[in-house]
Scaffold this active site. Structure first.
Site, mmCIF file in Angstrom:
data_model
loop_
_atom_site.group_PDB
_atom_site.id
_atom_site.type_symbol
_atom_site.label_atom_id
_atom_site.label_comp_id
_atom_site.label_asym_id
_atom_site.label_seq_id
_atom_site.Cartn_x
_atom_site.Cartn_y
_atom_site.Cartn_z
ATOM 1 N N CYS A 265 84.177 11.698 15.023
ATOM 2 C CA CYS A 265 84.177 10.814 16.177
ATOM 3 C C CYS A 265 85.300 11.232 17.137
ATOM 4 C CB CYS A 265 84.280 9.375 15.686
ATOM 5 S SG CYS A 265 83.887 8.117 16.902
ATOM 6 N N THR A 266 86.136 10.313 17.575
ATOM 7 C CA THR A 266 87.195 10.690 18.510
ATOM 8 C C THR A 266 88.360 11.409 17.835
ATOM 9 O OG1 THR A 266 88.182 8.476 18.351
ATOM 10 C CG2 THR A 266 86.639 8.882 20.172
#
Length: 198
Positions: free
Chosen positions: A108-109
């Protein structure tokens, strides 16, 4: 294998992979997993307030694979991945790990920490949809795929993509039969096709 956890980390981003890797041991995979924390052992408060005690500090060159979860992208001034991105010590550690041959796996981030370290310029990668513009601005070559495997750097886009990344890493390192046994136990199957460099 290490999973890097820090204040503001998204719970699902690291608990999902930790669960997969834990099941891998019972499914016949030679997998050892530890949670590690930048700056040494200590307590971490995650994105939704979950508190965990991490017994081991992060030493960048010690693991074969390092998983970097995301978290806190929508709150640049709060705890989360923005603090990793602004930490010279963390960014230097990621570069050292990469130079030493550690496979870096961003969830994800968490991918954005790799980007801030300059490790994704000109490389195929993905991240959470809210961060794709920044990833492209920083030189990443965006691929529309849930998991992107560029050999020594693997990235995954979306909060639950940590499960898919972890199952793919088990497939890659331990074989499809081990991953299939994990899927059966967890009653979860890898989503989408993995983009993989030949």
């Amino acid at each position: 294998m290490h999973i890097l956890v820090y204040d503001g980390a998204e719970e699902q981003d690291f608990i999902g992979p930790r669960d997969v890797f834990g099941h891998a041991v019972h499914a016949g995979g030679a997998v050892e997993t530890s949670l590690v924390r930048p700056g040494g052992p200590g307590e971490v408060t995650c994105a939704f307030g979950t508190r965990i005690v991490v017994d081991q500090g992060w030493r960048p060159t010690e693991a074969d694979i390092l998983v970097i979860p995301g978290g806190g992208w929508a709150k640049p001034d709060g705890p989360g991945v923005h603090r990793l991105r602004s930490s010279p010590t963390v960014l230097d550690g990621l570069r050292r790990a990469h130079r030493s041959g550690v496979v870096l796996a961003g969830v994800c981030t968490g991918v954005m920490a790799l980007s801030a370290a300059g490790l994704l310029k000109g490389r195929p990668c993905t991240t959470h949809h809210l961060a794709t513009d920044v990833l492209a601005q920083e030189g990443g070559e965006l691929v529309s795929s849930r998991v992107v495997d560029d050999k020594d750097v693997v990235t995954a886009g979306g909060v639950t993509s940590g499960l898919d990344l972890a199952l793919w890493m088990v497939t890659r390192e331990c074989g499809a039969p081990v991953a299939a046994r994990i899927e059966a136990v967890m009653e979860y199957e890898q989503r989408a096709t993995v983009w993989r460099r030949d």
